[in-house]
Design an enzyme around this catalytic site. Sequence first.
Site, short mmCIF file in Angstrom:
data_model
loop_
_atom_site.label_atom_id
_atom_site.label_comp_id
_atom_site.label_asym_id
_atom_site.label_seq_id
_atom_site.Cartn_x
_atom_site.Cartn_y
_atom_site.Cartn_z
N GLU A 411 40.55 43.13 35.83
CA GLU A 411 39.48 42.46 36.00
C GLU A 411 38.36 42.78 35.00
O GLU A 411 37.87 42.00 34.22
CB GLU A 411 38.97 42.50 37.52
CG GLU A 411 39.61 41.97 38.57
CD GLU A 411 40.98 42.62 38.81
OE1 GLU A 411 41.98 41.79 39.38
OE2 GLU A 411 41.11 43.71 38.87
N GLN A 433 41.47 36.37 40.77
CA GLN A 433 42.15 35.67 41.55
C GLN A 433 41.77 35.44 43.05
O GLN A 433 41.95 34.49 43.65
CB GLN A 433 43.40 36.55 41.47
CG GLN A 433 44.61 35.98 42.09
CD GLN A 433 45.94 36.86 41.90
OE1 GLN A 433 46.30 37.86 42.56
NE2 GLN A 433 46.65 36.43 40.90
N PHE A 434 41.01 36.55 43.52
CA PHE A 434 40.16 36.60 44.78
C PHE A 434 38.95 37.18 44.44
O PHE A 434 38.87 37.98 43.76
CB PHE A 434 41.16 37.20 46.06
CG PHE A 434 42.23 36.63 46.47
CD1 PHE A 434 42.18 35.56 47.54
CD2 PHE A 434 43.36 36.87 45.70
CE1 PHE A 434 43.00 34.96 47.91
CE2 PHE A 434 44.42 36.17 46.46
CZ PHE A 434 44.37 35.21 47.30
N ASP A 436 37.34 39.10 46.20
CA ASP A 436 37.27 40.46 46.63
C ASP A 436 37.50 41.56 45.54
O ASP A 436 37.05 42.65 45.33
CB ASP A 436 38.35 41.08 47.76
CG ASP A 436 38.34 39.60 48.83
OD1 ASP A 436 37.69 40.02 49.97
OD2 ASP A 436 38.42 38.74 48.65
N ILE A 438 36.62 41.16 42.51
CA ILE A 438 35.39 41.39 41.62
C ILE A 438 35.02 42.83 41.67
O ILE A 438 34.41 43.19 40.58
CB ILE A 438 34.31 40.40 41.75
CG1 ILE A 438 33.79 39.89 40.73
CG2 ILE A 438 33.60 40.68 42.85
CD1 ILE A 438 32.95 38.68 40.82
N HIS A 478 40.69 39.76 51.02
CA HIS A 478 40.88 38.61 50.73
C HIS A 478 39.98 37.60 51.43
O HIS A 478 40.09 36.32 51.26
CB HIS A 478 42.43 38.00 50.72
CG HIS A 478 43.40 38.76 50.10
ND1 HIS A 478 43.90 40.18 50.49
CD2 HIS A 478 43.97 38.65 49.03
CE1 HIS A 478 44.82 40.33 49.63
NE2 HIS A 478 44.77 39.36 48.72
#
Length: 674
Positions: A411, A433-434, A436, A438, A478
């Site tokens: 990330e 991707q999700f 969370d 981040i 998620h």
Amino acid sequence: MAEMSDTRSVGAPSAPAIGLEADRMRRLYRALLVPRLIEEKALLLLRQGRLSKWFSGMGQEAIAVGVAFALDPEDWILPMHRNLGVFTTRGVDLGRLFRQLFGKDGGFTSGRDRTFHFGLLEKHIVGMISHLGATVPVADGLALAAQLRGERRVAATFSGDGGTSEGDFHEAVNLAAVWKLPVLFVIENNQYGLSTPVSEQYACADLADRGIGYGIPGVVVDGNDVLAVLEAVGRAAARARAGEGPTLLEFKTFRMRGHEEASGTSYVPKQLFEEWSAKDPLLRFEQWLTARKLLEEGGRERLRAELKPMVDRLVDEALAAPDPVSSAEKELADVYTPSAVRVVDPPPSAPAVELRYVDAIKDGLREVMRRHPETVLLGQDIAEYGGVFKVTEGFVEEFGKARVRNTPIIESGALGCALGLALDGFRPMVEMQFGDFITCGFNQIVNNLAKTRYRWGASVPVVVRAPVGGGTGAGPFHSQNVEAWFTHVAGLKVVAPATPRDAKGLLTAAFEDGNPVLYLEHKLLYRSARERVAEGWYTVPLGRARVAREGAEATIVTYSVGVSWALEAAERLAAEGRRVEVLDLRTLLPWDGETVLASARKTGRVLVLHEAPTTGGFGAELAATIGREAFEWLDAPVSRLGALDTPVPFSKALEEVFSPRGRLLAAVRELLAY
């Protein structure tokens, strides 16, 4: 100089191996002397109490000067706070540089940041931030920009030995190795990370040994020999320009002063100073030049006599310069690049098609890719697989793998790479991707992307897409809503669309805005929200709310999935004869205070709704502003409704307890009855 291999070499000066003409050697000596004279001046100022802080690179000048001298002017360099020689060798205006170092008016950051925390795009320099390792992946983006354009430029990024322990360093080196990016990873191994010796920082014999694990060359170089630095950088740069990828360059050196002067050097054994004093890079090069009759007798003294008065004069002028003067209006105006969004409404006759929320996002992204060929998409599994939620499915076939790029599972590295791309004229997007996940890129968003414009004026047109929210039984990791973490960050814009039409229009606008935009797309809406969406290009302006339903007795202010919940509640209440207005913020940073306050004054009652937990939620900002600015018109205290202050549970039955959705109708009735 000793023959170098792709694995390891310690340089020793030898004229035939270098093959550089006498004039160039004299210019190199001058380049090495300038930062030393500035260092000496800075230490004198410290003793006089005229300078409060200094990060000395004395004794390490050969690395910064050698790297800058060996590279072409168009090559990128990302220095650290001991790399004064990069700036002086690149010909940065010394008067402005001293004003920057002393925090005076006329510096490169106008007093907004310190020392070398700035960039000069015209000199192809991107400076550091205080978080070690954070600028290393930025070099990947700058190198990728050159690779995509077919240019022969390289990017050289500096790190200390301590910074190589940071995750950003690993992510950047690995990404560059996988993509064969033209990057030189320059490690200044000066034996200490502040006070921690290298024996307590890593277990390998040399940091260059790590190159084996990345599948790239790792080279050890005598960092106090400027000719060895030139040769090592020249070879690594030639390799990068030939498309053979990055090189890990470990320059062995020693920090002759403290981490910064106030920290001192009492923790360093005295024999180390004696040992490394004999290896002083300036002294060694002077001896080399003298032995080959390239530095005539008295030449050293004459050059010092020429340069020192210039340094003294420019330093005195900088110290006498006024402190920066600004105003609240000026400071606020410089946080964001003026938005370049052109508001384009779809023509009334434009064809429309019913789209799901996820398809509208895909449609908007495709429109951006077609309209702006400088748009590059980065993310995990976004290429052939099309992303976890299939937003980019089919994009590789239309736009190619150069523009739709699978990253490793990273990330922070991807976000840093995006910053580099943006600084060199691209419009990158990073897909989380999700949402969370981040958190793993938090530093890049908050401290690199968001602050760059304010600090030194560079625009950062980066879009970060993040699937967020619950309602799908996906559990604590998620299902989170992350907006409150980021609406506190000046320089970032945060968007949270609630409908397919807005999802497309806000996304196209985000790419044109010119600022870093966090685009929050709700997973529950992906396949549940549908409406007719205009084909072709249109934009929905950032920072402008919409009235989703007219009402007169109370207002629900919300965004994202909360809009559909509020509309459900308003419909139920309409059957009871109550008229509730629903306001969709659409953009959270900046949010549309004018529209919100107008609705609050109109209805006299306001409930702020969001899916995230109540405590510390973005709704607190809304409620506080409404309570103050609309106080005279309110008939009831502003209400807030959010989720329970718990993590998001996995069980759908428990998630219903967690979610505010089931409590919304009662909360609005209570507000109406006040």
